[in-house]
Design an enzyme around this catalytic site. Sequence first.
Site, mmCIF file in Angstrom:
data_model
loop_
_atom_site.group_PDB
_atom_site.id
_atom_site.type_symbol
_atom_site.label_atom_id
_atom_site.label_comp_id
_atom_site.label_asym_id
_atom_site.label_seq_id
_atom_site.Cartn_x
_atom_site.Cartn_y
_atom_site.Cartn_z
ATOM 1 N N CYS A 60 -7.462 -1.774 -5.088
ATOM 2 C CA CYS A 60 -5.989 -1.873 -5.203
ATOM 3 C C CYS A 60 -5.322 -2.520 -4.874
ATOM 4 C CB CYS A 60 -5.339 -0.715 -3.382
ATOM 5 S SG CYS A 60 -6.349 0.816 -3.692
ATOM 6 N N CYS B 258 0.251 -0.978 0.020
ATOM 7 C CA CYS B 258 -0.320 0.140 0.136
ATOM 8 C C CYS B 258 1.059 1.253 0.034
ATOM 9 C CB CYS B 258 -1.301 0.314 1.795
ATOM 10 S SG CYS B 258 -1.894 -1.776 1.675
ATOM 11 N N ARG C 7 -12.733 -0.452 -2.662
ATOM 12 C CA ARG C 7 -11.555 0.297 -3.137
ATOM 13 C C ARG C 7 -10.214 -0.709 -2.831
ATOM 14 N NH1 ARG C 7 -9.194 3.027 -6.454
ATOM 15 N NH2 ARG C 7 -7.986 1.349 -6.729
ATOM 16 N N HIS D 135 1.596 5.056 -1.566
ATOM 17 C CA HIS D 135 0.237 6.075 -0.388
ATOM 18 C C HIS D 135 0.990 6.058 0.741
ATOM 19 C CE1 HIS D 135 -3.541 5.684 -2.508
ATOM 20 N NE2 HIS D 135 -3.034 4.718 -2.900
#
Lengths: 266, 202
Positions: free
Chosen positions: A227, A175, A223, A179
């Site tokens: 991802c 992630c 979401r 991010h």
Amino acid sequence: MKKPNLEVALLAAWLCAATLAADDGVFDQYRDLMGDENPAVFVIDEGEEFWLTAQGPNAVTLESCDLGLGPGVTAGAYVRFPRHFADTNAVMDLESRLVYCMTTIQGRDLESVTAKPYSLRGDFGTEIEALVTWLAAESEGATIAPEQAHATERAMYALGKDIFFYRAGPHDFSCATCHEQSDKRIRLQALPDLTSHTGAAGSWGSWPAYRISQGLVRTMGWRLRDCFRQQRWPELQMGSEASIALQTYMAVNAAGGTMTAPGLKR
Amino acid sequence: MKALIAGVNIALTASLAAWTMAADDINAVLQNSFVAKNQATMDRLERDAVQTACSAPRGMLLDNDMLASLRAERLAAVVLPADGEYLGDWQRGAEVAGNGRGLQSSDDPAQPNGGNCYACHQLAPDKVAYGTLGPSLTGYGARGQSEAMLQYTWTKLWDTHAYNLCSHMPRFGAQGILTEQQLKDVMAYLLDPASPVNQAAE
């Protein structure tokens, strides 16, 4: 979902054409044009209808479902998730709590309730998507304040942080790859820094959202799943520990922010 | 390496100590939370040494000797082009750089993988849909085509960790994402003076 009006359809068509060569500005224009006319309003109504419709072998509504603030209390419930529930002795996200209520209160079959939580492109939205959208709207304007009093809730945050930075798959993506930095974008899409309060609050507070490019409302569960598809990982399961842990990580980082969902996104 | 793994395990165990509902470790959590879909199989969740070392949350202190030896290991494992030719066809390289498909559960495994360079890097100045996670590579060819430059660029594409351990960039050669020929084509896209990457913006 009810039929969106013609203006919405025309705008969507114009947008599809315009986005081929344009940047985020066109979505801002679309948002300005729409004002409060988020197509998600239809889904909000639909979610409330699902809540009030008797279903399952027990032929009862979800009105006795306890989302953490007591049976049937929906206003302000969303912003306290994920949270620990004594009746399951588990930290649950909203989606898994709804599934729990559908199976225990309405007596519905777990497999059928969880078979297809998120709609595919071209589908109508699912019951879970509609309920989550309505419940998010029931917290609109509320302060994001996930429960962290229980030890399991704090452990879920720690686990979520570990998973957030976990690099795996053929592309070594976590992630954090996309991010953990501010002011970055992938292609033309701005990427929120989910390790920061500002980034996490903007993101957590604006999902579920109507995705203009898909013509559907998407939840945070979807979401995350999408991802991981792009991370080249296997498929994240709704209500799984990893999903709830990551949502806890995001929600706690977002704490103090304001719930603005349902949002309107690319 | 062992020290790091031990450290991570201790930290993880401590973080989960009070969590009665949790599985023993993060691997078990992931195994229980994901399901294989098409080509995205469950073995993808198992980490190699680079992935494990580079999964440390930001700010966590790591053993410098371990990191240096891991980087040296990656450098030693780089496979240079068998025929000594580094540069392919920049036009085919442009396709690889723009193609974002490959290895996702939603992708057709029969189609070639893309490099998706534009997701993170600016390249040809007339292409506006580029990301900013990596540095701009516009005008990269100005660095020339010395043997050192060719080998350096190839190595960055093959396994970025050989130079910059824990870089966000995928290991396009070492992980088999791109073929040797695709890598040569991307090399040409970067370095050929005729490539759009090395043309001034109109």
